[in-house]
Scaffold this active site. Structure first.
Site, mmCIF file in Angstrom:
data_model
loop_
_atom_site.group_PDB
_atom_site.id
_atom_site.type_symbol
_atom_site.label_atom_id
_atom_site.label_comp_id
_atom_site.label_asym_id
_atom_site.label_seq_id
_atom_site.Cartn_x
_atom_site.Cartn_y
_atom_site.Cartn_z
ATOM 1 N N GLY A 15 0.787 -1.231 0.000
ATOM 2 C CA GLY A 15 0.000 0.000 0.000
ATOM 3 C C GLY A 15 0.817 1.278 0.000
ATOM 4 C CG MET A 93 -0.011 -7.995 -6.618
ATOM 5 S SD MET A 93 0.909 -7.106 -7.903
ATOM 6 C CE MET A 93 2.048 -8.396 -8.393
ATOM 7 N NE ARG A 94 -8.337 -12.054 -8.564
ATOM 8 C CZ ARG A 94 -8.529 -13.350 -8.813
ATOM 9 N NH1 ARG A 94 -7.806 -14.252 -8.202
ATOM 10 N NH2 ARG A 94 -9.463 -13.738 -9.659
ATOM 11 C CB ILE A 95 -4.891 -10.775 -14.964
ATOM 12 C CG1 ILE A 95 -3.372 -10.702 -14.996
ATOM 13 C CG2 ILE A 95 -5.494 -10.440 -16.319
ATOM 14 C CD1 ILE A 95 -2.707 -11.692 -15.919
ATOM 15 C CG ASN A 110 -1.709 -0.889 -13.351
ATOM 16 O OD1 ASN A 110 -1.741 -1.057 -12.130
ATOM 17 N ND2 ASN A 110 -0.892 -1.573 -14.129
ATOM 18 C CG HIS A 112 3.991 -2.111 -15.374
ATOM 19 N ND1 HIS A 112 3.614 -3.370 -14.959
ATOM 20 C CD2 HIS A 112 5.166 -2.257 -16.038
ATOM 21 C CE1 HIS A 112 4.527 -4.245 -15.360
ATOM 22 N NE2 HIS A 112 5.477 -3.598 -16.017
ATOM 23 C CG ASP A 148 1.446 -4.608 -17.388
ATOM 24 O OD1 ASP A 148 0.606 -4.097 -16.628
ATOM 25 O OD2 ASP A 148 2.148 -5.579 -17.080
HETATM 26 C C1 GRF Z 1 4.195 -1.305 -7.084
HETATM 27 O O1 GRF Z 1 5.517 -1.482 -7.477
HETATM 28 C C2 GRF Z 1 3.305 -1.139 -8.286
HETATM 29 O O2 GRF Z 1 3.920 -0.483 -9.362
HETATM 30 C C3 GRF Z 1 3.028 -2.565 -8.661
HETATM 31 O O3 GRF Z 1 2.878 -3.239 -7.426
HETATM 32 C C4 GRF Z 1 3.626 -2.562 -6.421
HETATM 33 C C5 GRF Z 1 2.688 -2.233 -5.309
HETATM 34 O O4 GRF Z 1 3.332 -1.740 -4.155
HETATM 35 N N1 GRF Z 1 1.893 -2.657 -9.562
HETATM 36 P P1 GRF Z 1 2.459 -1.036 -3.014
HETATM 37 O O5 GRF Z 1 1.382 -2.013 -2.583
HETATM 38 O O6 GRF Z 1 1.878 0.243 -3.566
HETATM 39 O O7 GRF Z 1 3.413 -0.776 -1.889
#
Ligand code: GRF
Length: 219
Positions: A15, A93-95, A110, A112, A148
């Site tokens: 987060g 972290m899911r598509i 998003n 990335h 992406d």
């Molecule tokens: C970040 O590096 C973001 O770019 C990627 O997942 C990570 C999330 O980190 N998609 P956090 O939960 O914001 O600390």
């Protein structure tokens, strides 16, 4: 507060991006009301960060759903209930399936951790080092059905150092780039400075040929 754009943030982990958005919101530099944080993982730090900022959190776990489509339809129901102007993926972290992406097209954003189009997918920091990239960073982009590959809005980069490891590079990209460019790009979207028309991102009514790029070495 009510006249601000509304955002739902989807998270799966630490987060740190969420924290940066909430901090920008609290500092008055991000005109966005984060109405809810939704996660697929219980007990993650992102939920504590939301709670500390008095933002309600919802945990919606995939187990028990018969398919990705069924889970994403339920997720879409929770998101739509917030009536959001923006659906912000911050380490989700899911598509997402194509029905979800279509439902929120043009307002699904998003971040990335690479200089897209380089290094789509996972493990970007290790891959940037392995490729000998001189610079590395992160990209804020609109989400389309191609992973992406949606139109880029804002990109930030730092120089890769000779002594960088995947972990040190990931930390530097997070602190120097991600926490800076996500609030900035969402601020542009929320204020209408950046919009999306005919499949192109526009800034101040002019189509962007490529994402705006900021050099984050000095931050
Ligand atoms: C970040 O590096 C973001 O770019 C990627 O997942 C990570 C999330 O980190 N998609 P956090 O939960 O914001 O600390």
């Amino acid at each position: 507060m009510d006249s601000l754009s509304r955002a739902v943030v989807l998270v799966s982990g630490r987060g740190r991006n969420l924290q940066a958005l909430l901090a920008a919101r609290a500092a008055g530099t991000l005109p966005l009301n984060i109405t809810r944080v939704i996660t697929n993982r219980p007990g993650i730090p992102a939920l504590d960060i939301a709670a500390r900022a008095s933002v309600p959190g919802t945990v919606l776990q995939p187990k028990g759903f018969s398919s990705r489509a069924a889970f994403d339809a339920e997720l879409a129901r929770h998101v739509a209930a917030e009536n959001p102007d923006w659906v912000v993926l911050a380490g989700y972290m899911r598509i997402l399936d194509s029905a979800f992406v279509q439902q929120f097209a043009g307002r699904l954003v998003n971040i990335h951790p690479s200089l897209l189009p380089r290094h789509r997918g996972l493990d970007t920091h290790r891959r940037a080092l392995a490729a000998g990239d001189a610079r590395h960073g992160a990209t804020v982009h609109l989400v389309t059905a191609d992973l992406d590959a949606g139109p880029g809005i804002l990109q930030g980069s730092i120089a890769v150092a000779a002594q960088d490891t995947p972990t040190s590079l990931a930390d530097r990209v997070m602190h120097q780039v991600e926490t800076r460019i996500y609030p900035q790009a969402l601020g542009w979207l929320a204020s209408g400075r950046v919009d999306f028309a005919d499949g192109r991102v526009r800034m101040d009514n002019r189509p962007l040929e490529a994402p705006i790029h900021v050099d984050c070495d000095s931050t």
